[in-house]
Design an enzyme around this catalytic site. Structure first.
Site, short mmCIF file in Angstrom:
data_model
loop_
_atom_site.label_atom_id
_atom_site.label_comp_id
_atom_site.label_asym_id
_atom_site.label_seq_id
_atom_site.Cartn_x
_atom_site.Cartn_y
_atom_site.Cartn_z
N HIS A 105 22.97 15.56 25.40
CA HIS A 105 23.72 14.64 26.03
C HIS A 105 24.37 13.95 25.60
CE1 HIS A 105 19.64 15.43 28.04
NE2 HIS A 105 19.30 15.45 26.64
N SER A 112 53.93 10.27 22.46
CA SER A 112 53.65 9.13 23.62
C SER A 112 55.22 8.79 23.44
CB SER A 112 52.29 8.29 23.62
OG SER A 112 53.37 7.47 24.53
N LYS A 137 50.79 7.88 19.10
CA LYS A 137 49.83 9.11 19.35
C LYS A 137 50.03 10.30 19.20
CE LYS A 137 47.45 8.48 23.00
NZ LYS A 137 47.84 7.65 24.02
N GLU A 177 43.59 19.87 27.15
CA GLU A 177 43.97 18.69 28.81
C GLU A 177 44.62 19.80 29.52
OE1 GLU A 177 44.39 13.56 26.68
OE2 GLU A 177 46.54 15.08 27.26
#
Ligand code: ARG
Length: 463
Positions: A157, A278, A284, A291
């Site tokens: 979980h 970024s 970043k 992704e």
């Protein structure tokens, strides 16, 4: 469309919209190596069966080889008005060698031709993905081997559950991918039968030898039913299903890479070579590659749905709908190939943070099961032991402590069986080592799993 392609029946050229709507050479051009191989096998068989003269067959084979060379050199002029890869090659052949070229299509149709080409293409594509999977398995087994002593939380979980080894987690990914590999090999095995010689749908009146062409093209045998041979595409459903499952697995792996490289987890750092910055936030370092792997899964699953829906209403035998099989199949294989390659690089170059993983074992009461097991081993029914452990967790949480920080008296308040050996059981390393069962995270078990997979990979390289 030249009247030669369709015969004398047609008086009008195909409407321009209809011609470009139905042309497929921009997509099926990728079948050219299989198309040439299939044609050569067919024409040699025609000569062996005395359906064609030896001279004509030699001329055709020579012409096809010259077309192959010109395609390889990038000099072949693909022409949309010739519709598909098959007609482009046949037209070029006739231009190159004259009338003999027109004899190639004896006893054959594009229906068995395209089915043959797709089986040959997909068989090779499955083998290529299998090799890509093996390359990723090598990366995983090396990483696991190098991180046997990195402890981390195992999750259910997405809540910290019990301590495990990073190597055990990496080897779980390997197991998932190894089954994907098996599914692709199963699909490749079942698809390996030859439609060639089924012609349009009902075979041919020429005395062809279908076993000979099947053998020449490396198929196990000729397909048993000509109607099935030209119209079945379940070999694509099977292989693309295997790819879709693989893509889903890669997506799950990718999701964990995204999580683990977040500041919240910070279990790992992905290499600069596999992250992006970024344009606005200088700090970043984004995990774009995993992704994208996660995102591209939709394309592969979409390809499978595309094929299923394309097939579902088709009467036997060939229908032009089937031409739409190629784009999803090619895209599914290309996408999974790219995802496997990028994950091999991203995982291979990632750095794991041992201290950070170990620190995350301290919060979250991952040793609560140890408390319950300790009691159960001493004869307390596990359900009662579970309850006692839960009470201790509740007390520790209330007091802002970890389980090892509670005094022995706290344990004895909950159950008189406790003595100070409980504190050995709460050590994380001990907790992992005591899970010394087949498939478990104890060091020896994981090391054995690594050695076993290494052996399998070696045997594959040797075969
Ligand atoms: N380009 C066609 C396809 O991929 C080849 C077969 C065409 N057959 C036909 N009867 N029109 O399906």
């Amino acid at each position: 469309m030249s009247d030669k392609a369709w015969g004398g029946r047609f008086e009008k050229e195909l409407d321009a919209i209809a011609a470009s709507f139905s042309a497929s050479v921009d997509v099926d051009v990728r079948l050219w190596p299989q198309d040439i191989d299939g044609s050569i096998a067919h024409v040699r068989m025609l000569a062996d069966q005395n359906i064609l003269s030896k001279q004509d067959a030699d001329k055709i084979v020579d012409g096809l080889e010259r077309i192959r060379a010109s395609i390889e050199r990038g000099e072949f002029d693909w022409d949309e008005s010739k519709e598909d890869v098959h007609m482009n090659i046949e037209a070029a052949l006739t231009t190159a060698i004259g009338d003999a070229g027109g004899r190639l299509h004896t006893g054959r149709s594009r229906n068995d031709q395209v089915a043959t080409d797709m089986r040959l293409w997909t068989r090779q594509a499955c083998a290529d993905i299998v090799a890509d999977i093996d390359a990723l398995l090598e990366v995983l087994v090396d990483k696991a081997d190098g991180h046997l002593d990195f402890l981390m939380p195992g999750y259910t979980h997405l809540q910290r559950a019990q301590p495990i080894r990073l190597a055990h987690h990496l080897m779980a990914w390997a197991e998932m991918l190894d089954r994907d590999r098996g599914r692709l090999l199963d699909a490749a095995k079942r698809m390996n039968e030859s439609p060639l010689g089924s012609a349009a749908l009902a075979g041919t009146t020429f005395p062809i030898d279908r076993d000979a062409t099947a053998k020449a093209l490396g198929f196990d045998h000729a397909m048993r039913n000509s109607l099935d041979a030209v119209s079945s595409r379940d070999f694509l459903l099977e292989s693309v299903s295997a790819l879709a499952i693989c893509a889903v697995h890669l997506s799950r792996v990718a999701e964990e890479l995204v999580l683990w490289s977040s500041q919240e987890f910070a279990f790992m750092q992905m290499s600069d070579a596999f992250t992006t910055g970024s344009s606005i936030m200088p700090q970043k370092k984004n995990p774009d590659m995993p992704e994208l792997v996660r995102g591209k899964t939709g394309r592969v699953v979409g390809s499978l749905v595309n094929l299923l829906v394309m097939l579902k209403g088709l009467p036997l035998t060939y229908n032009r709908d089937l031409q739409e099989d190629k784009a999803p199949v090619f895209d599914a294989f290309d996408t999974v190939h790219d995802c496997l390659a990028v994950l091999s690089g991203a995982i291979g170059s990632a750095k794991f943070d041992k201290d950070r993983m170990a620190a995350s074992l301290q919060a979250g009461f991952l040793d609560a099961t140890e408390v319950a097991d300790w009691l159960a081993l001493r004869g307390v029914p596990f359900r009662d032991a579970h309850h006692v452990s839960g009470k201790l967790v509740q007390r520790a949480a209330r007091e802002g402590k970890t389980l090892p920080e509670l005094p022995l008296e706290a344990y004895q308040d909950e159950h008189e069986a406790f003595d100070d050996t409980i504190f050995y059981a709460l050590d994380m390393e001990t907790a992992v080592e005591r899970r010394d069962v087949v498939g478990g995270p104890a060091r020896g078990r994981v090391a054995a799993a690594i050695a076993e997979l290494r052996g399998r990979l070696q045997a594959r390289r040797d075969s």
